[in-house]
Enzyme design. Structure first.
Site, PDB file in Angstrom:
ATOM      1  N   GLY A   1      10.165  -5.149  16.963  1.00 44.08           N
ATOM      2  CA  GLY A   1      10.826  -5.189  18.265  1.00 44.08           C
ATOM      3  C   GLY A   1       9.814  -5.490  19.355  1.00 44.08           C
TER       4      GLY A   1
ATOM      5  CG  ASP B   1      -1.950   1.062   1.234  1.00 43.78           C
ATOM      6  OD1 ASP B   1      -1.905   1.929   0.342  1.00 43.78           O
ATOM      7  OD2 ASP B   1      -2.805   1.066   2.139  1.00 43.78           O
ATOM      8  CG  HIS B   2       4.501   1.680  -1.223  1.00 39.21           C
ATOM      9  ND1 HIS B   2       5.813   2.074  -1.238  1.00 39.21           N
ATOM     10  CD2 HIS B   2       4.412   0.704  -0.292  1.00 39.21           C
ATOM     11  CE1 HIS B   2       6.498   1.363  -0.367  1.00 39.21           C
ATOM     12  NE2 HIS B   2       5.664   0.517   0.225  1.00 39.21           N
TER      13      HIS B   2
ATOM     14  N   GLY C   1       4.118   2.676   9.075  1.00 40.15           N
ATOM     15  CA  GLY C   1       4.317   3.433   7.851  1.00 40.15           C
ATOM     16  C   GLY C   1       5.716   3.942   7.589  1.00 40.15           C
ATOM     17  CD  GLU C   2       6.923   2.019   4.628  1.00 39.71           C
ATOM     18  OE1 GLU C   2       6.045   2.482   3.865  1.00 39.71           O
ATOM     19  OE2 GLU C   2       6.933   0.839   5.002  1.00 39.71           O
TER      20      GLU C   2
ATOM     21  CG  ASN D   1       4.426   4.978   0.886  1.00 39.90           C
ATOM     22  OD1 ASN D   1       4.553   5.055  -0.333  1.00 39.90           O
ATOM     23  ND2 ASN D   1       4.964   4.001   1.605  1.00 39.90           N
TER      24      ASN D   1
ATOM     25  CB  THR E   1       9.815  -7.676   6.337  1.00 42.27           C
ATOM     26  OG1 THR E   1      10.565  -6.790   7.181  1.00 42.27           O
ATOM     27  CG2 THR E   1       8.465  -7.057   6.012  1.00 42.27           C
TER      28      THR E   1
END
Length: 320
Positions: free
Chosen positions: A173, A37-38, A106-107, A110, A190
């Site tokens: 983590g 989802d980008h 998220g990142e 995006n 991942t």
């Protein structure tokens, strides 16, 4: 038996291609279809980034067996969490209950398109609030919520599948693994890291699904596969902290300008040898993952890969 998934990589294929790939993957025998989802691709050379939720609606209509999943959606900036609950429930209805909502923090790549990217501590606070909003709406509750980051005066999702859409939460983590156990129905990771799974189990997630993803590049010419991986996927080894904060494809290109083909090929199996690809998949199985989806790197190679997967790869993976 581990569920074998296929990744609809929205950064490397257009919307019509993705729907076609989904239909082919289901026919080939894949158990699950997951979609990234980008808003942007990681690198310009990937060349695509359609709206994942429109594609999901089309895929839900065009398929009838494979499980579907967002891998993963960020509910803290581009999308308000109440809207995420609505569209997830809609896909759940369209797919007759085959959809799982994968969520992550998220990142910048995006999310910056709607404003500044928050500090990591603030992102974690926002993500926690978002989960508190999404869960009750998926369950059919009328929600009133007032937090430090979100206000929902009154919300209710009218169209929902018979079984509430399950949520799987990305973790890297102890803090995120605990959050996944507290709010989710599964965990997403991942890396084939058994320690993450153990932390999730210790926090109360034992017995729930564990979703992983492995990148490969199948093709008859290993040298050509290595070129494709270097061109389109060399960002893969930067690590979560870097990937979360770089603002665009130009930043990823700069950060990876000294990465060599051999560096990328060390982490992503390339070429025609089925056993190398099985070995990469098996690392997730050995770490305790119950669902593992494959990314075939290279948008134009998908039809070839799916034919090969049906004939050679999937029979081997069923033996694990």
């Amino acid at each position: 038996m581990v569920s074998v998934g296929y990744t609809l990589m929205s950064e490397q294929a257009g919307p019509k291609q993705l729907v076609d790939h989904a239909v082919r993957a289901e026919a080939a025998g894949f158990d699950q279809l997951v979609i990234s989802d980008h808003y942007y691709p990681w690198l310009d050379s990937q060349g695509h980034s359609p709206y994942a939720w429109s594609v999901l609606g089309a895929v839900a209509h065009a398929t009838n067996r494979a499980e579907l999943m967002s891998f993963v959606t960020c509910p803290i900036r581009r999308y308000h969490p109440a809207v995420v609950a609505q569209k997830a429930s809609t896909v759940g209805v369209l797919s007759d209950g085959r959809f799982t909502l994968g969520l992550g923090a998220g990142e910048n790549l995006n999310e910056h398109v709607v404003g500044g990217w928050p500090h990591v501590q603030q992102r974690h606070e926002m993500f926690s609030e978002a989960l508190q909003i999404i869960r009750p709406l998926l369950n059919g509750e009328t929600l009133t919520f007032s937090g430090n980051h979100y206000d929902v005066p009154d919300a209710y999702v009218w169209d929902r599948p018979a079984r509430p859409v399950p949520m799987a939460i990305a973790a890297s983590g102890r803090q995120s693994a605990t959050l996944a156990a507290e709010h989710g129905d599964g965990i997403v990771a991942t890396e084939p890291d058994r320690h993450i799974i153990e932390m999730y189990d210790d926090a109360g997630g034992a017995g729930r699904p564990r979703y992983g993803q492995v990148a490969i590049c199948y093709g008859p010419d290993e040298a050509e596969c290595r070129k494709i991986v270097h061109d389109q996927f060399r960002w893969f080894g930067l690590g979560w902290k870097v990937n979360a904060d770089l603002p665009g494809p130009e930043g990823f290109a700069a950060a990876t300008q000294f990465v060599r083909e051999e560096d990328v090929a060390e982490g992503i199996p390339c070429g025609p040898d089925v056993e190398r690809h099985v070995e990469a998949f098996a690392r997730f199985v050995d770490a305790g993952f119950t669902h593992v989806s494959i990314v075939q790197v290279g948008g134009e190679t998908q039809p070839m890969f799916l034919d090969w997967a049906q004939e050679q790869l999937l029979p081997r993976l069923r033996e694990l």
